[in-house]
Design a protein around this motif. Structure first.
Motif, PDB file in Angstrom:
ATOM      1  N   THR A 121      36.264 -15.707  67.906  1.00  0.00           N
ATOM      2  CA  THR A 121      36.043 -16.473  69.133  1.00  0.00           C
ATOM      3  C   THR A 121      37.284 -16.472  70.017  1.00  0.00           C
ATOM      4  O   THR A 121      37.198 -16.305  71.234  1.00  0.00           O
ATOM      5  N   THR A 122      38.464 -16.662  69.402  1.00  0.00           N
ATOM      6  CA  THR A 122      39.694 -16.663  70.194  1.00  0.00           C
ATOM      7  C   THR A 122      39.971 -15.292  70.790  1.00  0.00           C
ATOM      8  O   THR A 122      40.403 -15.178  71.942  1.00  0.00           O
ATOM      9  N   TYR A 126      40.354 -13.974  74.713  1.00  0.00           N
ATOM     10  CA  TYR A 126      41.523 -13.178  75.111  1.00  0.00           C
ATOM     11  C   TYR A 126      41.093 -11.882  75.802  1.00  0.00           C
ATOM     12  O   TYR A 126      41.642 -11.516  76.861  1.00  0.00           O
ATOM     13  N   LEU A 127      40.116 -11.186  75.230  1.00  0.00           N
ATOM     14  CA  LEU A 127      39.667  -9.917  75.802  1.00  0.00           C
ATOM     15  C   LEU A 127      38.968 -10.131  77.143  1.00  0.00           C
ATOM     16  O   LEU A 127      39.123  -9.318  78.069  1.00  0.00           O
ATOM     17  N   GLY A 256      44.368  -3.654  70.419  1.00  0.00           N
ATOM     18  CA  GLY A 256      45.766  -4.097  70.417  1.00  0.00           C
ATOM     19  C   GLY A 256      46.004  -5.345  69.599  1.00  0.00           C
ATOM     20  O   GLY A 256      47.069  -5.511  68.999  1.00  0.00           O
ATOM     21  N   PHE A 257      44.994  -6.217  69.539  1.00  0.00           N
ATOM     22  CA  PHE A 257      45.150  -7.462  68.772  1.00  0.00           C
ATOM     23  C   PHE A 257      45.199  -7.202  67.273  1.00  0.00           C
ATOM     24  O   PHE A 257      45.558  -8.086  66.495  1.00  0.00           O
ATOM     25  N   VAL A 268      45.655 -16.099  68.660  1.00  0.00           N
ATOM     26  CA  VAL A 268      44.944 -17.271  68.131  1.00  0.00           C
ATOM     27  C   VAL A 268      45.644 -18.561  68.546  1.00  0.00           C
ATOM     28  O   VAL A 268      45.015 -19.499  69.051  1.00  0.00           O
ATOM     29  N   ASN A 269      46.941 -18.616  68.354  1.00  0.00           N
ATOM     30  CA  ASN A 269      47.681 -19.842  68.619  1.00  0.00           C
ATOM     31  C   ASN A 269      47.724 -20.168  70.108  1.00  0.00           C
ATOM     32  O   ASN A 269      47.597 -21.335  70.504  1.00  0.00           O
TER      33      ASN A 269
END
Length: 400
Positions: A121-122, A126-127, A256-257, A268-269
């Motif tokens: 989900t995070t 981000y994407l 990349g993640f 995530v953070n």
């Protein structure tokens, strides 16, 4: 694989899907709840009285009274599979208890699939932020299609555009493609906690008549893993398989993640900090408009979790998972957090649809808290070290 420590910052509930029935599947004795062990009950009442036991269940009579007749000094340990301390002011005779998921060996657990789902989900948020223009094009095509058919946004059309966005970002495909989905290269094991669970009374904080208050009739006894408990999991980014697929040009999405654990934890953070800060900002305003002690408690917990997230090192991350974590922590929340994607009218339409066609001033309009104002689901992940051959002998199951 990387060994990762989990620490619960607030209580966590991962439901088993079972609601235990009072005085049938659990008993309350001396401020503790015990989940009934059928074999132990039979030892107390005798197999010749099994029909009487069934009759008590069917007629919803008081099982505890009957057990005391069979053994006047009955204790929970005589009939219970496990015992839990209770942190709730009102148990009530007819309340069900939402059961925490346990392993086959009886340990309370957080499945790897739950942790991986929260990470997913995070990363999606981000994407979407990173590829906003691409996502806009998908949404604009949907708008044009709806306009050409004389249709307006409805829940189904929102769900369709979300599905296409996720497929494009994770698989570079218009349809689900498990073989090309980049999350197949992330593996997370289950975590088993060697602690007794607790019981709390979860309530719904709701805006009613210009006042934030507990909604009547929403109390729910809930079995939880308490805060400050620790367990270990293992997280693996299968770089070898990922690179092999990249070389074959099978994977065409942003990976990349998945560079390393530190890169993943940073995403995530950062996402968790953003969500907590937005929540604090909203409630800071509402606290002025609708003063309430419950909001003070709620904000205190959020600020504590934000402090934890802001103090995280590169090998650490705070994330929220499980029951009661709220709508903002599910995959669909991307539609709310990125203001460039939907205009105000579209978002208002979506929020009304998600709230069963009721217009609301705030969405989501409810929050789950326990009697002390605590919230569920915040955990801290700390990468400890890489392990070799951990998968061979590890009893932990790999999450999907």
């Amino acid at each position: 694989m990387t060994k990762v420590k989990i620490k619960t910052l607030t209580p966590v509930h991962i439901g088993s899907g079972v609601d235990l029935q009072s005085n049938i599947e659990y008993l309350f004795i001396n401020d503790k709840i015990g989940v009934i062990d059928d074999k132990k009950v039979l030892q107390v009442i005798g197999e010749e009285n099994i029909n009487r036991w069934v009759s008590i269940i069917n007629s919803k009579d008081n099982l505890l009274d009957y057990l005391r007749k069979r053994k006047n000094d009955i204790k929970l340990s005589d009939v219970a599979l496990r015992e839990m301390d209770v942190y709730a002011s009102d148990i009530g005779k007819n309340k069900t208890l939402k059961e925490q998921l346990h392993s086959a060996k009886g340990f309370p657990m957080i499945p790897g699939s739950s942790i991986k789902g929260a990470i997913r989900t995070t990363v999606i948020s981000y994407l979407i932020e990173k590829e906003t223009d691409r996502v806009k094009n998908i949404i604009n095509k949907k708008r044009s299609f709806l306009n050409s058919k004389g249709r307006k946004w409805d829940l189904r059309s929102f769900q369709e555009v979300e599905s296409e966005i996720l497929n494009q970002l994770l698989s570079n495909s218009f349809k689900p493609d498990a073989n090309r989905n980049v999350f197949r290269f992330l593996q997370v094991t289950d975590s088993h906690f060697n602690y007794n669970t607790l019981v709390t009374n979860m309530q719904v904080l709701n805006l009613q008549n210009n006042e934030w208050r507990i909604k009547n009739g929403t109390d729910q006894l809930t079995e939880i893993i308490g805060n400050d408990n620790e367990a270990e999991i293992r997280i693996k980014i299968n770089s070898e398989l990922l690179n092999r697929n990249l070389n074959k040009k099978e994977i065409k999405s942003d990976v990349g993640f998945l560079k390393d654990i530190q890169s993943l934890f940073e995403i995530v953070n950062n996402h968790t900090k953003l969500l907590i800060q937005k929540e604090i900002d909203i409630w800071g305003k509402m606290e002025k408009d609708y003063p309430n002690e419950l909001i003070d408690w709620y904000l205190e917990t959020l600020n504590d979790c934000l402090d934890e997230a802001e103090s995280c090192k590169e090998n650490e991350a705070v994330i929220r998972i499980g029951g009661g974590s709220g709508w903002d922590n599910i995959t669909g929340a991307w539609a709310k957090h990125n203001k460039e994607l939907f205009n105000d009218n579209e978002w208002e339409k979506l929020s009304n649809l998600l709230n069963k066609n009721r217009k609301v001033s705030y969405f989501p309009k409810t929050r789950k808290i326990d009697e002390s104002g605590d919230v569920l689901g915040f955990i801290k992940l700390t990468a400890l070290q890489k392990t070799t051959n951990a998968g061979k002998n590890s009893p932990n199951k790999i999450g999907n």
